[in-house]
Design a protein around this motif. Sequence first.
Motif, short mmCIF file in Angstrom:
data_model
loop_
_atom_site.label_atom_id
_atom_site.label_comp_id
_atom_site.label_asym_id
_atom_site.label_seq_id
_atom_site.Cartn_x
_atom_site.Cartn_y
_atom_site.Cartn_z
N GLY A 12 65.57 -38.53 78.07
CA GLY A 12 64.27 -38.52 78.76
C GLY A 12 64.04 -39.88 79.38
O GLY A 12 64.97 -40.69 79.48
N GLU A 13 62.81 -40.14 79.78
CA GLU A 13 62.51 -41.42 80.42
C GLU A 13 62.35 -42.51 79.36
O GLU A 13 61.70 -42.30 78.35
CB GLU A 13 61.21 -41.28 81.23
CG GLU A 13 60.95 -42.48 82.10
CD GLU A 13 59.78 -42.27 83.06
OE1 GLU A 13 59.12 -41.21 82.98
OE2 GLU A 13 59.54 -43.17 83.89
N THR A 72 51.80 -40.27 77.22
CA THR A 72 52.47 -39.98 75.94
C THR A 72 52.47 -41.22 75.04
O THR A 72 52.35 -41.10 73.82
CB THR A 72 53.91 -39.45 76.15
OG1 THR A 72 54.66 -40.38 76.93
CG2 THR A 72 53.91 -38.09 76.84
N LEU A 110 52.71 -40.04 83.31
CA LEU A 110 53.12 -39.28 82.11
C LEU A 110 53.56 -40.15 80.95
O LEU A 110 53.07 -39.99 79.83
CB LEU A 110 54.18 -38.23 82.48
CG LEU A 110 53.72 -36.80 82.25
CD1 LEU A 110 53.57 -36.48 80.77
CD2 LEU A 110 52.38 -36.53 82.94
N ALA A 125 61.49 -33.88 80.35
CA ALA A 125 62.70 -34.35 79.69
C ALA A 125 63.56 -33.13 79.37
O ALA A 125 63.09 -31.99 79.44
CB ALA A 125 62.35 -35.09 78.41
N ILE A 144 58.77 -35.76 86.19
CA ILE A 144 58.33 -35.93 84.80
C ILE A 144 59.14 -34.97 83.92
O ILE A 144 59.99 -34.26 84.41
CB ILE A 144 56.80 -35.69 84.61
CG1 ILE A 144 56.42 -34.26 85.01
CG2 ILE A 144 55.99 -36.70 85.44
CD1 ILE A 144 54.98 -33.88 84.65
N GLU A 203 58.89 -38.01 73.72
CA GLU A 203 58.20 -39.21 73.20
C GLU A 203 58.23 -39.21 71.67
O GLU A 203 58.52 -40.22 71.04
CB GLU A 203 56.75 -39.23 73.70
CG GLU A 203 55.95 -40.45 73.28
CD GLU A 203 56.38 -41.71 74.02
OE1 GLU A 203 56.27 -41.73 75.24
OE2 GLU A 203 56.86 -42.65 73.36
N SER A 233 57.99 -33.67 77.90
CA SER A 233 57.69 -35.11 77.88
C SER A 233 57.18 -35.52 76.51
O SER A 233 57.54 -36.56 75.97
CB SER A 233 56.60 -35.48 78.89
OG SER A 233 57.07 -35.33 80.20
#
Length: 346
Positions: free
Chosen positions: A193-194, A208, A204, A186, A184, A335, A331
């Motif tokens: 990030g993801e 978010t 996660l 960033a 998880i 977001e 994270s």
Amino acid sequence: MKNKVIVTGGCGYIGSHTVVSLIEEGYEVVVFDDLSNSKEFILNKIEEITGKAPVFEKVNLAKESVCKEIFQKHNDAKAVIHFAAYKAVGESVQKPLMYYKNNLFSLINILNAQVENKIENIIFSSSATVYGEPDLLPITESNEVKQPFSPYGNTKKVAEEILLDLTKSEHNFSAISLRYFNPIGAHSSGLIGELPSGIPNNLLPYITQCAIGILEQLKVFGDDYDTKDGTAIRDYIHVVDLAKAHVAALNRLLKKEQETSYEVFNLGTGKGYTVLEIIREFEKVANMKLNYKIVERREGDVPELYAATKLAEEKLGWKALLGLNEMIRSSWQWEQQLRASVKEGY
Ligand code: WQD
């Protein structure tokens, strides 16, 4: 001269953070990615962070002729870090052949091309899912590998077996499989990030996206596990720590420090948190209440998973340094920055 490294899936979540770490450590990076679950703009962000853009090749490695050609073009590379794969557990149950085809064809094509071009080192993205429901905790690398619960998980298990067999037959070939626990977080810049496509499956990004108002309510899958608050325990690890572990594994391969030609390492922090602990930490970091409710257990979930970290510490000289607060804070920052930039059209 700098060592050249091929990173497949280098635009993806873990791949992009690893590319940043590699560039920071002075490696010359070439990214192979088909952008099927990632975006090209990530390359610009990598350049913003490091001051250097990796060379980029948009290629589908599951196609043999394409894979062969692109490896010939970059046959001066010293190693491959292979991230490119499908990874949605639920989708793999619906479409097993799509998963076996993509994840295993591409691995086989890459390995063939590596052997042909004498690029004799590979680091493979594996997963703690290969331990199934473990009999012993914390999970050491010598825990039994079990039948994973999904075709996705099985592609990781089979891939590891392919790598082991190949290192036995090709005497100069070396491989390291890294078994990730729950990545998880960033990058601290908030620039990468993801980027989950569709509704996220993982905890996660689900949290978010709820907090930012894209999703309505988080469902907590089960509060009747035999754990301190009844919710399941996982070993969450910061993606930046994970990225650094890849650099450590690469250094080990290139310096020929391996004890056997195929090695496996767990990548986790060694510490487990329950789902409710994650929610509480998020609420603290974001200073808000999260809308969630407890529902039934999710099929295939195990009660408790956390890593033994000793082997990675001893052999890779690597240890996760960032704690839960930093994971969740980054994270949440990602977001928020992502949604602001989506409004501006990236
Ligand atoms: C974490 C915990 C859920 C979502 C999966 C794959 C694994 C690896 C990482 C990646 C669990 C709970 C989750 C939600 C919840 N693969 N949860 N509500 O299942 O440990 O691992 O991702 O490519 O192979 O299996 O991670 O983030 O889905 O779940 O309560 O909406 O959060 O039950 O206890 P998991 P996760």
